[in-house]
Design a protein around this motif. Structure first.
Motif, PDB file in Angstrom:
ATOM      1  N   LEU A  38       0.820  -1.201   0.000  1.00  0.00           N
ATOM      2  CA  LEU A  38       0.000   0.000   0.000  1.00  0.00           C
ATOM      3  C   LEU A  38       0.861   1.261   0.000  1.00  0.00           C
ATOM      4  O   LEU A  38       1.923   1.298   0.622  1.00  0.00           O
ATOM      5  CB  LEU A  38      -0.899   0.031   1.247  1.00  0.00           C
ATOM      6  N   THR A  39       0.373   2.274  -0.671  1.00  0.00           N
ATOM      7  CA  THR A  39       0.979   3.603  -0.598  1.00  0.00           C
ATOM      8  C   THR A  39       0.002   4.521   0.113  1.00  0.00           C
ATOM      9  O   THR A  39      -1.110   4.752  -0.378  1.00  0.00           O
ATOM     10  CB  THR A  39       1.288   4.155  -1.995  1.00  0.00           C
ATOM     11  N   VAL A  40       0.379   4.984   1.293  1.00  0.00           N
ATOM     12  CA  VAL A  40      -0.441   5.931   2.038  1.00  0.00           C
ATOM     13  C   VAL A  40      -0.001   7.325   1.605  1.00  0.00           C
ATOM     14  O   VAL A  40       1.078   7.791   1.978  1.00  0.00           O
ATOM     15  CB  VAL A  40      -0.282   5.730   3.561  1.00  0.00           C
ATOM     16  N   GLU A  41      -0.809   7.964   0.812  1.00  0.00           N
ATOM     17  CA  GLU A  41      -0.440   9.238   0.194  1.00  0.00           C
ATOM     18  C   GLU A  41      -0.166  10.314   1.243  1.00  0.00           C
ATOM     19  O   GLU A  41      -0.900  10.435   2.227  1.00  0.00           O
ATOM     20  CB  GLU A  41      -1.558   9.710  -0.741  1.00  0.00           C
ATOM     21  N   GLY A  42       0.868  11.091   1.011  1.00  0.00           N
ATOM     22  CA  GLY A  42       1.158  12.273   1.818  1.00  0.00           C
ATOM     23  C   GLY A  42       2.022  12.040   3.027  1.00  0.00           C
ATOM     24  O   GLY A  42       2.335  12.984   3.755  1.00  0.00           O
ATOM     25  N   VAL A  43       2.436  10.810   3.287  1.00  0.00           N
ATOM     26  CA  VAL A  43       3.173  10.507   4.518  1.00  0.00           C
ATOM     27  C   VAL A  43       4.613  10.986   4.402  1.00  0.00           C
ATOM     28  O   VAL A  43       5.323  10.673   3.442  1.00  0.00           O
ATOM     29  CB  VAL A  43       3.126   8.994   4.813  1.00  0.00           C
ATOM     30  N   ARG A  44       5.037  11.764   5.393  1.00  0.00           N
ATOM     31  CA  ARG A  44       6.432  12.198   5.507  1.00  0.00           C
ATOM     32  C   ARG A  44       7.040  11.791   6.849  1.00  0.00           C
ATOM     33  O   ARG A  44       8.249  11.938   7.043  1.00  0.00           O
ATOM     34  CB  ARG A  44       6.525  13.728   5.358  1.00  0.00           C
ATOM     35  N   VAL A  45       6.175  11.306   7.764  1.00  0.00           N
ATOM     36  CA  VAL A  45       6.631  10.921   9.101  1.00  0.00           C
ATOM     37  C   VAL A  45       6.087   9.532   9.430  1.00  0.00           C
ATOM     38  O   VAL A  45       4.899   9.268   9.226  1.00  0.00           O
ATOM     39  CB  VAL A  45       6.155  11.921  10.181  1.00  0.00           C
ATOM     40  N   VAL A  46       6.943   8.654   9.919  1.00  0.00           N
ATOM     41  CA  VAL A  46       6.527   7.339  10.417  1.00  0.00           C
ATOM     42  C   VAL A  46       6.852   7.276  11.897  1.00  0.00           C
ATOM     43  O   VAL A  46       7.950   7.652  12.322  1.00  0.00           O
ATOM     44  CB  VAL A  46       7.242   6.202   9.662  1.00  0.00           C
ATOM     45  N   ILE A  47       5.885   6.833  12.663  1.00  0.00           N
ATOM     46  CA  ILE A  47       6.099   6.576  14.096  1.00  0.00           C
ATOM     47  C   ILE A  47       5.849   5.090  14.306  1.00  0.00           C
ATOM     48  O   ILE A  47       4.746   4.594  14.081  1.00  0.00           O
ATOM     49  CB  ILE A  47       5.158   7.429  14.961  1.00  0.00           C
ATOM     50  N   ASP A  48       6.871   4.384  14.711  1.00  0.00           N
ATOM     51  CA  ASP A  48       6.835   2.923  14.780  1.00  0.00           C
ATOM     52  C   ASP A  48       6.857   2.466  16.236  1.00  0.00           C
ATOM     53  O   ASP A  48       7.820   2.714  16.967  1.00  0.00           O
ATOM     54  CB  ASP A  48       8.037   2.341  14.025  1.00  0.00           C
ATOM     55  N   SER A  49       5.789   1.788  16.641  1.00  0.00           N
ATOM     56  CA  SER A  49       5.743   1.239  18.003  1.00  0.00           C
ATOM     57  C   SER A  49       6.722   0.099  18.183  1.00  0.00           C
ATOM     58  O   SER A  49       7.048  -0.276  19.315  1.00  0.00           O
ATOM     59  CB  SER A  49       4.327   0.738  18.315  1.00  0.00           C
ATOM     60  N   GLY A  50       7.162  -0.490  17.064  1.00  0.00           N
ATOM     61  CA  GLY A  50       8.095  -1.610  17.146  1.00  0.00           C
ATOM     62  C   GLY A  50       7.439  -2.927  17.481  1.00  0.00           C
ATOM     63  O   GLY A  50       8.129  -3.900  17.806  1.00  0.00           O
ATOM     64  N   GLN A  51       6.105  -2.974  17.380  1.00  0.00           N
ATOM     65  CA  GLN A  51       5.385  -4.186  17.760  1.00  0.00           C
ATOM     66  C   GLN A  51       4.438  -4.599  16.640  1.00  0.00           C
ATOM     67  O   GLN A  51       3.999  -3.783  15.838  1.00  0.00           O
ATOM     68  CB  GLN A  51       4.583  -3.957  19.048  1.00  0.00           C
ATOM     69  N   MET A  52       4.132  -5.891  16.620  1.00  0.00           N
ATOM     70  CA  MET A  52       3.134  -6.405  15.694  1.00  0.00           C
ATOM     71  C   MET A  52       2.448  -7.592  16.363  1.00  0.00           C
ATOM     72  O   MET A  52       2.984  -8.173  17.316  1.00  0.00           O
ATOM     73  CB  MET A  52       3.767  -6.824  14.364  1.00  0.00           C
ATOM     74  N   ARG A  53       1.270  -7.920  15.883  1.00  0.00           N
ATOM     75  CA  ARG A  53       0.505  -9.021  16.471  1.00  0.00           C
ATOM     76  C   ARG A  53       0.472 -10.180  15.499  1.00  0.00           C
ATOM     77  O   ARG A  53       0.138 -10.010  14.324  1.00  0.00           O
ATOM     78  CB  ARG A  53      -0.905  -8.556  16.819  1.00  0.00           C
ATOM     79  N   VAL A  54       0.851 -11.357  15.995  1.00  0.00           N
ATOM     80  CA  VAL A  54       0.916 -12.543  15.142  1.00  0.00           C
ATOM     81  C   VAL A  54       0.221 -13.698  15.847  1.00  0.00           C
ATOM     82  O   VAL A  54       0.184 -13.762  17.081  1.00  0.00           O
ATOM     83  CB  VAL A  54       2.377 -12.931  14.833  1.00  0.00           C
ATOM     84  N   PRO A  55      -0.355 -14.626  15.072  1.00  0.00           N
ATOM     85  CA  PRO A  55      -0.975 -15.806  15.694  1.00  0.00           C
ATOM     86  C   PRO A  55       0.079 -16.810  16.115  1.00  0.00           C
ATOM     87  O   PRO A  55       1.056 -17.037  15.403  1.00  0.00           O
ATOM     88  CB  PRO A  55      -1.871 -16.355  14.580  1.00  0.00           C
ATOM     89  N   ARG A  56      -0.106 -17.390  17.270  1.00  0.00           N
ATOM     90  CA  ARG A  56       0.792 -18.434  17.756  1.00  0.00           C
ATOM     91  C   ARG A  56      -0.053 -19.660  18.106  1.00  0.00           C
ATOM     92  O   ARG A  56      -0.983 -19.584  18.914  1.00  0.00           O
ATOM     93  CB  ARG A  56       1.543 -17.968  19.005  1.00  0.00           C
ATOM     94  N   PHE A  57       0.288 -20.781  17.502  1.00  0.00           N
ATOM     95  CA  PHE A  57      -0.439 -22.021  17.762  1.00  0.00           C
ATOM     96  C   PHE A  57       0.369 -22.886  18.710  1.00  0.00           C
ATOM     97  O   PHE A  57       1.582 -23.020  18.557  1.00  0.00           O
ATOM     98  CB  PHE A  57      -0.688 -22.776  16.461  1.00  0.00           C
ATOM     99  N   SER A  58      -0.309 -23.466  19.691  1.00  0.00           N
ATOM    100  CA  SER A  58       0.358 -24.323  20.659  1.00  0.00           C
ATOM    101  C   SER A  58      -0.061 -25.772  20.435  1.00  0.00           C
ATOM    102  O   SER A  58      -1.203 -26.127  20.710  1.00  0.00           O
ATOM    103  CB  SER A  58      -0.004 -23.899  22.093  1.00  0.00           C
ATOM    104  N   PRO A  59       0.839 -26.626  19.929  1.00  0.00           N
ATOM    105  CA  PRO A  59       0.487 -28.044  19.806  1.00  0.00           C
ATOM    106  C   PRO A  59       0.147 -28.675  21.153  1.00  0.00           C
ATOM    107  O   PRO A  59      -0.609 -29.634  21.216  1.00  0.00           O
ATOM    108  CB  PRO A  59       1.758 -28.663  19.208  1.00  0.00           C
TER     109      PRO A  59
END
Length: 875
Positions: A326-347
């Motif tokens: 994706l291209t988010v038009e007009g962005v000149r500043v990024v603020i990154d929390s440094g986190q992401m959410r991922v699924p984890r499966f437990s056998p």
């Protein structure tokens, strides 16, 4: 159309695909690969009028890419360029380029393994390594090998390690494109962010509004963090705007449906908090907040992507959906929390939970690059330099940590039993895959031979998780198909109740609220209307496809959940907690209506600790469980040792997994079963505690142990371990008919041990391992066999005067270890060589003993002295 960096490699790519059937393209974000390459390949001779199929990992990116390419051609989506995503398809008879999401590609392959009519499959953003992308590539490779040797495969990525993919594709050529990015200044935090990240993010946003130009793109791990950040910004006077007037909830808060001009507030700045730059304030600005995540409507997503009118700025609060494509038009500043959410499966538990993790180095770099698309930019990172040095070099592929039940069903439908039959970058983990197939068998999707059933094929055609597909198909004959569709759509989305989630886990409340939204009546709870409408639209599509009539009753919710989650049927324990059919513990977080239910079905658990928190559930009637799951309910006759009563208990049980549905006394257990349980009790207690050991019995055991150690072929092993192993052989015949340890206590253990010997062995026992040794004084001294390597004869020194040699046992082969004692029964010498003692050491010992015991007899000539068991010999 202006030039893009990808244009430089287009001639080489075209030439490569004319000569080869596979290629890998690495191009950084902004190079133009997603929208330029499909258009450039349209007229290639090898395509011969066939279609181009391009895989995008997300619906939003698929629609955006198709829309941009159509606009380049001056057409509408659905003409030359179209897309297929879940619940939304825009293709027409003239469509040559189809942009599809991952689940759609799998469905197309299952419908036509040869992909007739398609000349190339393009895998875009493959570095994300989603489960469906790995599966799609594996299936395409087999199709290419066995059915379509002319099918082209092109794998594209921004950060991918190209060599492993190239090798997988048969040593495919690797092409690389330079990106077009402006310099981005990176500002790291001076101190580690403690607690929730949202307050620090808002401080960075306010700092950026004060100091920087252009729009701001904020990366947050999930929708919960986005909502909390929205609330904190609203406190600063910066409101959220959406295409639908932000009708997020049923509350009457007018500020939730508008945005307004707002001055930047003089709050603690990013520079003060994180040590970067100055804190100059700008004039009041028109600012709006635009969330961006996969569960928003298309209109709201478009609002975040489009540029602002002159004089306005926007703050886009996004999940990792905005990382690539994706291209988010007009962005000149990024603020990154440094986190992401991922699924984890437990056998171990069979459950999947969303886990917040730290981003990898490639993800962080891609996020930062979003600030340099239009000009020089700035990236604020919510982590320190030390934390930055510890970022992982790559993200973990989803196939290594995901629930593999959908994958296993797809492979079974494809005709593959063993994943090793296909080519993978990372093969599915064996344990998780085996567990997935076990679940599919439990759901009736696979037969006992592991082959897909007709029911399994119908499950696969629905395109849902196998659990939910099975639930819908099971519900239709019961007249609950429409309810099952509502329930499946509800479980596929985030919770529609705001603020009530942990207060009440009852899924029926969500369904009632959903149906109230559908009927345009006032729901009894604060409801997320946007999510509710999306759920209703998705459920409606399934109902139309299955020709189901609308229904709003909720009586059978527990039964339907049981179809989907038979392993999570839960039984209330006496302490108020629950036991799941899979053997795991679970607990409701607060006292609520469900807390008194004897049986529940847990649709969602947090999988934390020894007892998972039940987040979503519904009650289940026991008779309903027995009626619909009779085939999985087993009758058990248990005759077992009860350690609490120290006796054998006989019980009759109805069992569903780990749950005991009914238990009663078994009145006619066989004597053999009772004996087996009693011997189990003896083994559990240990033969040292359960058996009636006497001093004579222990001595006999030790004597036999001594002989067995010297001659294991001819003497039985009667150690505690060996006796435990052979309880049925030597103890069992004497306990036949007994039910508790009282019968054991009446046994004569010495006789039982002697019965293990033949008559000849009993005679030899006395000769080789005598209980006593006669010494010159006339006393019979017991032999201590507690150490089988060195039997001991402890005797007073005065009693062996005149004994020239050490006594021996085992037919003279083993000398005893003599403990020569003082008159006070304390050792004064330990020896195996009595003759040497008399000749040397005795005289020193005599001198000492004579001083301490002057009234006793201490002769000068021990060889010829008179032995005595008194102080002095009798005259």
């Amino acid at each position: 159309m202006s030039g893009l960096p990808i244009d430089v490699v287009l001639p080489e790519l075209k030439e490569t695909l004319r000569e080869r059937i596979s290629a890998v393209l690495v191009a950084p974000p902004g190079a133009g690969k997603t929208t330029r390459i499909p258009l450039a390949l349209l007229d290639e001779p090898w395509l011969a009028g066939q279609k181009i199929l391009m895989l995008e990992p997300r619906r939003l990116a698929a629609r955006a890419a198709a829309g941009f390419m159509a606009s380049v051609l001056g057409e509408k989506v659905g003409e030359t360029v179209g897309y297929r995503v879940r619940m939304d398809t825009r293709v027409g008879p003239k469509t040559r380029i189809e942009v599809v999401t991952e689940g759609v590609l799998t469905r197309m392959l299952q419908g036509d393994q040869a992909l007739e009519g398609y000349g190339i499959v393009i895998f875009d953003e493959f570095h994300e390594r989603s489960l469906h992308a790995d599966l799609g590539l594996a299936l395409c490779l087999q199709s290419q090998e066995m059915l379509r040797d002319d099918l082209r495969l092109l794998v594209m990525s921004a950060t991918l390690e190209a060599e492993p993919v190239a090798n997988l594709l048969g040593i495919a050529p690797v092409l690389k494109s330079e990106g077009r990015a402006f310099p981005v200044e990176t500002r790291l935090a001076a101190h580690r962010v403690e607690g929730r990240v949202e307050p620090a993010v808002v401080k960075a946003i306010m700092e950026a509004l004060n100091r920087e130009e252009g729009d701001i793109l904020v990366f947050l791990p999930g929708t919960g963090e986005i909502r909390r950040t929205e609330a904190l910004l609203a406190e600063q006077g910066i409101r959220t705007a959406t295409a639908s007037a932000r009708e997020e909830t049923t509350s009457n808060d007018p500020s939730a449906a508008s945005w307004k001009s707002a001055p930047a507030k003089d709050i603690p700045s990013f520079s003060q908090q994180f040590g970067a730059g100055s804190d100059s304030l700008r004039q009041p600005q028109r600012i709006r907040v635009a969330p961006l995540h996969g569960s928003l409507t298309r209109e709201d997503q478009d609002l975040a992507l489009t540029p602002c009118p002159p004089g306005e700025r926007k703050i886009v609060l996004a999940t990792s959906i905005a990382e690539t494509s994706l291209t988010v038009e007009g962005v000149r500043v990024v603020i990154d929390s440094g986190q992401m959410r991922v699924p984890r499966f437990s056998p171990r538990t069979g459950m999947t939970r969303l886990e917040t993790v730290t981003v990898s180095r490639p993800s962080a770099d891609q996020r930062r690059g979003r600030a340099g698309r239009l000009g020089p930019g700035v990236c604020y990172r919510m982590w320190t330099e030390a934390e930055d040095a510890q970022l992982k070099s790559r993200s973990t592929p989803e196939i290594l940590e995901a629930d593999l039940a959908p994958l296993a069903l797809e492979l079974a439908a494809w005709g593959v039993d063993d994943p090793a039959e296909l080519l993978w970058l990372d093969p599915p983990p064996a344990a998780s895959y085996a567990q997935a197939r076990t679940l599919l068998q439990q759901l009736g999707a696979l037969n006992l031979d592991g082959n897909i059933t007709a029911h399994g094929r119908r499950m696969g055609e629905l395109g849902l998780h196998p659990r939910l597909a099975h639930m819908i198909l099971q519900a239709i004959p019961l007249g609950d198909g429409a309810l099952a569709c509502d329930l499946a759509a509800l479980l596929n989305e985030r919770d529609i109740l705001r603020g009530d989630r942990l207060a009440d886990a009852d899924l029926r409340l969500r369904l009632e609220a959903l149906h109230a939204v559908q009927e345009k009546t006032s729901p009894p709870h604060t409801v997320d209307l946007s999510t509710s409408r999306r759920i209703l639209a998705e459920a409606g599509q399934w109902k139309r496809g299955l020709d189901l009539k609308q229904s709003t009753h909720t009586e059978d919710v527990g039964l339907l959940l049981a179809f989907a989650y038979p392993d999570r049927i839960a039984q209330r324990r006496p302490n108020g907690r629950y036991l799941l059919a899979n053997g795991r513990g679970a607990v409701l977080p607060t006292l609520q209506n469900l807390s008194s239910e004897p049986y529940l079905v847990a649709a969602e658990l947090d999988d934390q600790g020894s007892e998972s928190r039940i987040d979503l559930a519904a009650p289940l009637d026991l008779e309903t469980l027995k009626q619909h799951f009779a085939a999985q309910i087993s009758d058990e006759h248990l005759v077992e040792w009860d350690s609490s009563t120290q006796s054998v208990k006989a019980r009759k049980r109805e069992r569903f997994g780990a749950l005991i549905l009914r238990e009663s006394q078994l009145h006619d257990p066989s004597p053999e079963e009772i004996l087996h349980a009693l011997l189990q009790g003896v083994a559990e207690l240990g033969v040292d505690k359960a058996l009636p050991w006497t001093k004579n019995a222990r001595q006999l055991q030790q004597r036999l142990h001594f002989l067995h150690r010297a001659d294991p072929q001819n003497w039985p092993d009667v150690s505690d371990e060996a006796l435990t192993r052979t309880l049925p052989d030597w103890l069992g015949p004497h306990l036949y008919g007994a039910k508790n340890l009282n019968a054991v206590s009446r046994l004569h253990l010495t006789q039982l041990l002697e019965s293990l010997l033949t008559w000849e062995q009993q005679r030899e026992l006395e000769a080789s391992a005598p209980t006593h040794i006669a010494v010159p004084s006339g006393s019979r001294i017991p032999v201590d066999y507690s150490d089988p390597e060195s039997p001991v004869l402890a005797v007073r020194l005065q009693e062996v005067f005149g004994l020239p040699e050490t006594p021996r046992i085992a037919r003279g082969r083993v000398p005893l270890l003599l403990h020569l004692l003082s008159p006070a029964q304390r050792p004064v010498q330990v020896t195996r060589d009595l003759a040497s003692f008399w000749a040397t050491t005795y005289f020193d010992v005599k001198k000492d003993l004579k001083g301490r015991y002057p009234k006793h007899y201490w002769p000068e000539d021990p060889w010829n002295a008179t032995p005595t068991n008194r102080a002095k010999p009798r005259n």
